[in-house]
Design an enzyme around this catalytic site. Structure first.
Site, PDB file in Angstrom:
ATOM      1  CG  HIS A 194     105.632-119.488 -43.052  1.00 35.67           C
ATOM      2  ND1 HIS A 194     105.365-120.851 -42.864  1.00 35.67           N
ATOM      3  CD2 HIS A 194     104.758-118.845 -41.971  1.00 35.67           C
ATOM      4  CE1 HIS A 194     104.421-121.221 -41.855  1.00 35.67           C
ATOM      5  NE2 HIS A 194     104.148-119.933 -41.367  1.00 35.67           N
ATOM      6  CG  ASP A 211     104.844-122.100 -33.355  1.00 38.82           C
ATOM      7  OD1 ASP A 211     104.552-121.164 -32.771  1.00 38.82           O
ATOM      8  OD2 ASP A 211     104.470-122.458 -34.514  1.00 38.82           O
ATOM      9  NE  ARG A 268     100.147-116.150 -31.470  1.00 38.02           N
ATOM     10  CZ  ARG A 268     100.841-116.299 -32.798  1.00 38.02           C
ATOM     11  NH1 ARG A 268     101.495-117.140 -33.272  1.00 38.02           N
ATOM     12  NH2 ARG A 268     100.491-115.240 -33.522  1.00 38.02           N
ATOM     13  CB  SER A 303     104.611-117.971 -34.396  1.00 40.45           C
ATOM     14  OG  SER A 303     104.011-119.193 -35.087  1.00 40.45           O
ATOM     15  CE  LYS A 360     105.076-122.379 -38.126  1.00 40.07           C
ATOM     16  NZ  LYS A 360     104.315-121.752 -37.062  1.00 40.07           N
TER      17      LYS A 360
HETATM   18  N1  URA Z   1     101.998-118.146 -39.435  1.00 41.29           N
HETATM   19  C1  URA Z   1     102.426-118.823 -38.225  1.00 41.29           C
HETATM   20  O1  URA Z   1     103.141-119.929 -38.428  1.00 41.29           O
HETATM   21  N2  URA Z   1     102.242-118.204 -37.123  1.00 41.29           N
HETATM   22  C2  URA Z   1     101.661-117.119 -36.963  1.00 41.29           C
HETATM   23  O2  URA Z   1     101.807-116.566 -35.947  1.00 41.29           O
HETATM   24  C3  URA Z   1     101.366-116.319 -37.984  1.00 41.29           C
HETATM   25  C4  URA Z   1     101.401-116.950 -39.318  1.00 41.29           C
END
Ligand code: URA
Length: 433
Positions: free
Chosen positions: A92, A170, A177, A192, A196
């Site tokens: 990620h 989230d 956000r 966040s 996930k």
């Molecule tokens: N990727 C995400 O899933 N969340 C964030 O806050 C920033 C990047």
């Protein structure tokens, strides 16, 4: 759960005034917001208070755990390919400009034998989202259920999907956000991403933590702290986690936007593409394959021999995408040309990200449709020669009144000089749990 002991104004006031949120208050507010008992306006106020006041390590860990608990946790331990358990690994990014890496990376890693359950996101602030990009492929759907994810992991080695029932808190907070200027917060980014990723059932995780103007956190020390926080969260949840801190002072590659980034990713999968995108894809792939215990194969081979492209086609087809159809092209374009001859200097990643957002590639209201064709093509990368009158950027949008604000974002964000700007390493630091 002690439902009657809390109310949203008190929780907001505690954080607004610089206090700590107790574990019980965090559990309550995440649960109540997910169920709709705390309103968007209340969560928006709390997010702004967190943005301004921050959270300590224990608050971040609890906020992350509460977001994981808001939904289901996937478990793929029973899946087999050729009688062997799958080697599940994922990546990620903390969000960048022109950061299309997931698109070539997932099929490279799948082609090398790992399985990638990639819960991806939509655009956030000035950064693009993998799902918005992939949805520019005619027919592609990211809204797939867990049965489809399971089937794809065994059959084609990867699924790229909207988080759905994973960390639904989230999903709601992320969308809020995006439109309330509360993206650039270490606790909110770390929780966040990790909620996930820890819910998605991977056995290992590689994080691409961006550093520079195009990153959410501008101070390099904050990016280091973000990486460390996420690596620690991974370890605390028993998921081996590595982080690469990578340069995001200039956009990655030559395209920023939705369909234009998919087209560039296809170039990478075909064995070409911009060197920075290829280098980072291969570095992240190597980290992921090492975590998966599959480092015998050089990931670059999968780009040379076409197996990564085959893997990409299989993943996209499994999710309804039709790569034989042309990618969408915006109805209008405008070109910026070089006023003088010389060498292209640095290009400010944040300004390009904002320009692309203004062209329609991102959202200013929750749930807004993004333009598949919106984006920018960078004809001259830093250090490349350019002659007066040559194209430097092409801007694309379906709505021509967006050109002026996008052009305004680019003003002062690039320059042409007589020598190349100092080169910076793409990979700045590496951390592991
Ligand atoms: N990727 C995400 O899933 N969340 C964030 O806050 C920033 C990047």
């Amino acid at each position: 759960m002690t439902e009657f002991s809390f109310d949203a104004p008190t929780v907001i006031r505690t954080k607004r005034d610089g206090g700590r949120l107790s574990d019980a208050a965090i559990d309550w507010v995440i649960d109540a917001y997910t169920r709709g008992d705390v309103g968007d306006e209340q969560m928006a106020a709390l997010l702004m208070a967190i943005f301004l006041r921050g959270m300590d390590r224990d608050e971040i860990a609890r906020w992350t755990a509460a977001m994981i608990a808001s939904g289901e946790r996937l478990d793929f331990a029973d899946l087999r390919r050729d009688g062997q358990p799958l080697r599940l690994v994922d990546k990620h990014s903390t969000g960048g400009v022109g950061d299309k890496l997931t698109i070539p990376l997932v099929p490279v890693v799948a082609a090398c034998g790992a399985a990638v359950p990639q819960a991806a996101g939509r655009g956030l602030g000035h950064t693009g989202g993998t799902l918005d990009k992939l949805e520019s492929i005619p027919g592609f759907s990211a809204e797939i259920g867990k049965d489809r994810v399971r089937a794809q992991l065994t059959e084609v080695g990867a699924a790229i999907f909207a988080a759905g029932d994973l960390a639904p808190a989230d999903r709601k907070i992320y969308a809020l956000r995006d439109v309330t200027a509360t993206t650039e917060s270490l606790p909110l980014i770390a929780s966040s991403i990790m909620s996930k990723k820890l819910a998605e059932g991977a056995d290992g995780l590689v994080l691409d933590v961006k550093v520079g103007s195009g990153a959410f956190l501008k101070d390099p020390a904050e990016s280091v702290a973000l990486a460390q926080t996420m690596v620690d969260l991974g370890r605390a949840h028993g998921v081996p986690t590595r982080a690469l801190l990578t340069d995001m002072a200039v956009p990655l590659g030559r395209t920023v936007g939705n369909a234009v980034e998919v087209a560039e990713s296809l170039e990478v999968l075909a064995g070409g593409g911009p060197p920075d995108v290829v280098e980072l894809t291969l570095q992240l792939a190597a980290e992921m394959l090492t975590l998966a215990g599959l480092d015998a194969r050089d990931p670059a081979d999968s780009l040379r021999d076409g197996t990564a492209m085959d893997s990409f086609r299989a993943i996209i087809a499994a999710q309804g995408g039709d790569l034989s159809q042309p990618l969408p092209v915006a109805a209008h374009s405008e070109t910026v040309t070089a006023p003088v001859s010389g060498t292209m200097g640095d290009i400010d990643a944040l300004a390009v990200g904002m320009a692309v957002w203004r062209l329609g590639a991102g959202r200013s209201r929750p749930g807004e449709r993004v333009q598949a064709g919106a984006g920018i093509r960078i004809h001259r990368r830093p250090g490349e020669p350019v002659a007066a009158g040559e194209a430097v950027f092409t801007l694309y949008t379906d709505t021509p009144n967006r050109f002026a604000p996008a052009m305004a974002e680019l003003t002062g964000a690039w320059s042409i000089g007589q020598s190349a700007p100092p080169s910076r390493p793409l990979i700045i630091e590496r951390m592991s749990s």
